[in-house]
Design an enzyme around this catalytic site. Sequence first.
Site: not given
Length: 259
Positions: A108-110, A112
């Site tokens: 969900s984070c950039g 990752c």
Amino acid sequence: MSGQARVDFVRTARDGSAEPIARNVPLERPIALEFNGIGYAVMMATPCDLEDFAVGFALSERVASHPAEIVDVDCHSTAQGEIVRVTLSAERAPELFERVRHRTSDSSCGLCGIENLEQALRPLPPVPAQTPVPADAIFRALASLRDHQPLNRETGAAHAAARCSAAGEILEVREDVGRHNAFDKLIGAMARTGAGWDGGFALLSSRCSYELVEKAALSSCSTLVTISAATDLAVARAKECGLTLVMLARPDAMLTVAP
């Protein structure tokens, strides 16, 4: 296990007439793959040649880098499907944990997401240089492939992956409802017996995705032939590692990707 089951159907003709018939269909089951006690993946596949499948899958996924690192393969049937437990050598544990982390990380984070994209398109090793496979050898293999596809002959619904000699003789075949699974089974069968490509080529009864190019490269296959077309990413990955890619291989013509 034969890899097929008998099913009753009703055949309806264009004129409206109907009659009962029975025909074989390929088996498709969930196959749970565990490595050193860690659940890694559940694949939908034909539940035969599972030891070959597990070994080929481990090598294609880079969970193992060499067949010698695969210590044991244990298969268990359950009412829900098949469980295949693979034991890897102790030195593979760090790589296994890293692969599991990337498979299960939250993207969900950039950051990752970037990490997962990098894992998906990791550099491929250059394939061994080899003398170009003659076109007549590929045509010869194409002409005889059906004779080596008993599951597909019975069901009309199974893919094949074949190891072919430089002269176009089909040496070994594995079948599955999934084209990736069939190729993993073939790669695993070769790894378990120590067989190599030896100047020959792989012939697949499917379109060519980038995953199939990667499996070929990681198994040191220098020439990959597919009956249907390739994607642009498959072409790019083939050029990256020096793999000769032949697609739309039919009885009368084929396309070889230009270097």
